[in-house]
Write a protein that holds these residues in place. Structure first.
Motif, PDB file in Angstrom:
ATOM      1  N   GLU A 180       0.849  -1.183   0.000  1.00  0.00           N
ATOM      2  CA  GLU A 180       0.000   0.000   0.000  1.00  0.00           C
ATOM      3  C   GLU A 180       0.886   1.236   0.000  1.00  0.00           C
ATOM      4  O   GLU A 180       1.629   1.482   0.940  1.00  0.00           O
ATOM      5  CB  GLU A 180      -0.903  -0.006   1.237  1.00  0.00           C
ATOM      6  CG  GLU A 180      -1.872  -1.177   1.309  1.00  0.00           C
ATOM      7  CD  GLU A 180      -2.886  -1.182   0.167  1.00  0.00           C
ATOM      8  OE1 GLU A 180      -3.165  -0.101  -0.373  1.00  0.00           O
ATOM      9  OE2 GLU A 180      -3.382  -2.270  -0.170  1.00  0.00           O
ATOM     10  N   GLY A 181       0.805   2.004  -1.057  1.00  0.00           N
ATOM     11  CA  GLY A 181       1.613   3.207  -1.141  1.00  0.00           C
ATOM     12  C   GLY A 181       1.257   3.976  -2.398  1.00  0.00           C
ATOM     13  O   GLY A 181       0.624   3.444  -3.318  1.00  0.00           O
ATOM     14  N   GLY A 203       5.977   7.849  -5.263  1.00  0.00           N
ATOM     15  CA  GLY A 203       7.202   7.074  -5.131  1.00  0.00           C
ATOM     16  C   GLY A 203       8.079   7.177  -6.362  1.00  0.00           C
ATOM     17  O   GLY A 203       9.309   7.279  -6.251  1.00  0.00           O
ATOM     18  N   ASN A 204       7.459   7.165  -7.528  1.00  0.00           N
ATOM     19  CA  ASN A 204       8.204   7.310  -8.783  1.00  0.00           C
ATOM     20  C   ASN A 204       8.896   8.667  -8.838  1.00  0.00           C
ATOM     21  O   ASN A 204      10.089   8.762  -9.171  1.00  0.00           O
ATOM     22  CB  ASN A 204       7.255   7.139  -9.968  1.00  0.00           C
ATOM     23  CG  ASN A 204       7.934   7.403 -11.297  1.00  0.00           C
ATOM     24  OD1 ASN A 204       9.069   6.989 -11.517  1.00  0.00           O
ATOM     25  ND2 ASN A 204       7.254   8.109 -12.190  1.00  0.00           N
ATOM     26  N   ASN A 205       8.162   9.709  -8.498  1.00  0.00           N
ATOM     27  CA  ASN A 205       8.741  11.058  -8.548  1.00  0.00           C
ATOM     28  C   ASN A 205       9.925  11.190  -7.591  1.00  0.00           C
ATOM     29  O   ASN A 205      10.975  11.746  -7.944  1.00  0.00           O
ATOM     30  CB  ASN A 205       7.673  12.094  -8.199  1.00  0.00           C
ATOM     31  CG  ASN A 205       6.597  12.215  -9.271  1.00  0.00           C
ATOM     32  OD1 ASN A 205       6.828  11.867 -10.429  1.00  0.00           O
ATOM     33  ND2 ASN A 205       5.428  12.686  -8.887  1.00  0.00           N
ATOM     34  N   LEU A 206       9.755  10.678  -6.385  1.00  0.00           N
ATOM     35  CA  LEU A 206      10.827  10.755  -5.392  1.00  0.00           C
ATOM     36  C   LEU A 206      12.033   9.923  -5.813  1.00  0.00           C
ATOM     37  O   LEU A 206      13.180  10.363  -5.689  1.00  0.00           O
ATOM     38  CB  LEU A 206      10.307  10.274  -4.030  1.00  0.00           C
ATOM     39  CG  LEU A 206       9.283  11.170  -3.347  1.00  0.00           C
ATOM     40  CD1 LEU A 206       8.622  10.430  -2.183  1.00  0.00           C
ATOM     41  CD2 LEU A 206       9.935  12.455  -2.855  1.00  0.00           C
ATOM     42  N   TYR A 207      11.754   8.724  -6.312  1.00  0.00           N
ATOM     43  CA  TYR A 207      12.838   7.838  -6.716  1.00  0.00           C
ATOM     44  C   TYR A 207      13.633   8.436  -7.857  1.00  0.00           C
ATOM     45  O   TYR A 207      14.881   8.445  -7.817  1.00  0.00           O
ATOM     46  CB  TYR A 207      12.278   6.478  -7.121  1.00  0.00           C
ATOM     47  CG  TYR A 207      13.334   5.576  -7.715  1.00  0.00           C
ATOM     48  CD1 TYR A 207      14.205   4.874  -6.889  1.00  0.00           C
ATOM     49  CD2 TYR A 207      13.502   5.468  -9.097  1.00  0.00           C
ATOM     50  CE1 TYR A 207      15.213   4.076  -7.421  1.00  0.00           C
ATOM     51  CE2 TYR A 207      14.502   4.668  -9.635  1.00  0.00           C
ATOM     52  CZ  TYR A 207      15.347   3.980  -8.799  1.00  0.00           C
ATOM     53  OH  TYR A 207      16.349   3.206  -9.335  1.00  0.00           O
ATOM     54  N   LEU A 212       9.178   7.124   2.111  1.00  0.00           N
ATOM     55  CA  LEU A 212       9.914   5.873   2.018  1.00  0.00           C
ATOM     56  C   LEU A 212       8.999   4.730   1.599  1.00  0.00           C
ATOM     57  O   LEU A 212       9.353   3.911   0.748  1.00  0.00           O
ATOM     58  CB  LEU A 212      10.573   5.561   3.359  1.00  0.00           C
ATOM     59  CG  LEU A 212      11.417   4.284   3.453  1.00  0.00           C
ATOM     60  CD1 LEU A 212      12.448   4.228   2.330  1.00  0.00           C
ATOM     61  CD2 LEU A 212      12.099   4.201   4.806  1.00  0.00           C
ATOM     62  N   LEU A 213       7.797   4.690   2.163  1.00  0.00           N
ATOM     63  CA  LEU A 213       6.832   3.659   1.790  1.00  0.00           C
ATOM     64  C   LEU A 213       6.429   3.800   0.334  1.00  0.00           C
ATOM     65  O   LEU A 213       6.322   2.802  -0.395  1.00  0.00           O
ATOM     66  CB  LEU A 213       5.594   3.749   2.682  1.00  0.00           C
ATOM     67  CG  LEU A 213       4.457   2.769   2.349  1.00  0.00           C
ATOM     68  CD1 LEU A 213       4.922   1.332   2.495  1.00  0.00           C
ATOM     69  CD2 LEU A 213       3.253   3.043   3.243  1.00  0.00           C
ATOM     70  N   ASP A 214       6.232   5.025  -0.123  1.00  0.00           N
ATOM     71  CA  ASP A 214       5.832   5.258  -1.517  1.00  0.00           C
ATOM     72  C   ASP A 214       6.926   4.799  -2.483  1.00  0.00           C
ATOM     73  O   ASP A 214       6.638   4.191  -3.517  1.00  0.00           O
ATOM     74  CB  ASP A 214       5.520   6.742  -1.739  1.00  0.00           C
ATOM     75  CG  ASP A 214       4.245   7.188  -1.030  1.00  0.00           C
ATOM     76  OD1 ASP A 214       3.484   6.316  -0.577  1.00  0.00           O
ATOM     77  OD2 ASP A 214       4.035   8.417  -0.928  1.00  0.00           O
ATOM     78  N   MET A 215       8.176   5.076  -2.152  1.00  0.00           N
ATOM     79  CA  MET A 215       9.276   4.632  -3.017  1.00  0.00           C
ATOM     80  C   MET A 215       9.386   3.113  -3.029  1.00  0.00           C
ATOM     81  O   MET A 215       9.631   2.500  -4.069  1.00  0.00           O
ATOM     82  CB  MET A 215      10.601   5.266  -2.575  1.00  0.00           C
ATOM     83  CG  MET A 215      10.762   6.705  -3.009  1.00  0.00           C
ATOM     84  SD  MET A 215      12.484   7.285  -2.912  1.00  0.00           S
ATOM     85  CE  MET A 215      12.712   7.362  -1.143  1.00  0.00           C
ATOM     86  N   ALA A 216       9.183   2.501  -1.866  1.00  0.00           N
ATOM     87  CA  ALA A 216       9.226   1.046  -1.792  1.00  0.00           C
ATOM     88  C   ALA A 216       8.103   0.437  -2.640  1.00  0.00           C
ATOM     89  O   ALA A 216       8.295  -0.575  -3.335  1.00  0.00           O
ATOM     90  CB  ALA A 216       9.108   0.588  -0.335  1.00  0.00           C
ATOM     91  N   ALA A 217       6.920   1.053  -2.592  1.00  0.00           N
ATOM     92  CA  ALA A 217       5.800   0.580  -3.378  1.00  0.00           C
ATOM     93  C   ALA A 217       6.101   0.688  -4.867  1.00  0.00           C
ATOM     94  O   ALA A 217       5.782  -0.218  -5.650  1.00  0.00           O
ATOM     95  CB  ALA A 217       4.543   1.371  -3.028  1.00  0.00           C
TER      96      ALA A 217
END
Length: 211
Positions: free
Chosen positions: A120-121, A126-130, A198-203
């Protein structure tokens, strides 16, 4: 002063790496890997329930470096890293650097698979941060970059990714003077500002297709 182009530097690096790869005994590596199957899986696909990350798809040089770090106490020596300490103990079955080279090459030869788990994220965030913080080294699709000594991140499970970033941030990993790349990663881990990010990037990384 003689200047070296990027292509010449990469060629030189490949020539230096080649002897190690040529000496690897994959058959011997397979036998050594039998002690890892219970946690990491028959194809090194990982097992989140065992806190064991996927190993397949990684560059053999990265695998060998991490195993050497565990064996030499560069990684897994911090009392707060109980899982790392377990892994450090497991390297006792690897008698020497040749054994580490052999098992690393065998793992790298395995087909790339991923454990199907749902995270769940916010994948878009997450894509933008990564891409803004990690993609230049680890690749736009998390495929890793051997020339930059950056491991593959795509497909790794949420708990492992989050745990390692937090270990870097807290100084549990990446502080040893012999861990040059770990120290670099520690600096980068501090750019992750919140648990949600961090959770969003992991997702995002876990959702990437296995190639």
């Amino acid at each position: 002063m003689k200047r070296f182009t990027t292509s010449k530097i990469l060629l030189l690096a490949s020539l230096l790496i080649a002897p190690m790869l040529a000496s690897a005994d994959v058959v011997a590596g397979k036998a050594l890997y039998s002690s890892c199957v219970a946690c990491h899986g028959a194809n090194a696909e990982g097992n989140p329930a065992m806190n064991a990350p996927a190993l397949n798809g990684q560059f053999p040089e990265y695998l060998a470096r991490q195993l050497n770090h565990f064996k030499d106490g560069i990684r897994g020596a911090d009392a707060k890293d109980s899982l790392g300490m377990q892994m450090r103990a497991m390297t006792a079955v690897l008698a020497d650097k040749q054994a580490i080279t052999d098992v690393s090459e065998y793992i790298a030869s395995l087909p790339v698979t991923a454990v199907a788990t749902k995270i769940e994220g916010d994948v878009r965030n997450g894509n933008n941060l990564y891409q803004g913080n990690c993609g230049s080294c680890h690749g736009g699709k998390g495929e890793g970059n051997q020339a930059l000594n950056s491991p593959r991140l795509a497909g790794l499970d949420e708990a492992y990714l989050i745990r390692q970033i937090n270990n870097f941030k807290q100084g549990i990993r990446g502080t040893h003077q012999m861990d040059r790349f770990g120290r670099q990663m520690k600096l980068m881990a501090n750019t992750v500002r919140s648990d949600k990010d961090l959770l969003d990037m992991a997702a995002y990384l876990h959702a990437l297709p296995v190639q």
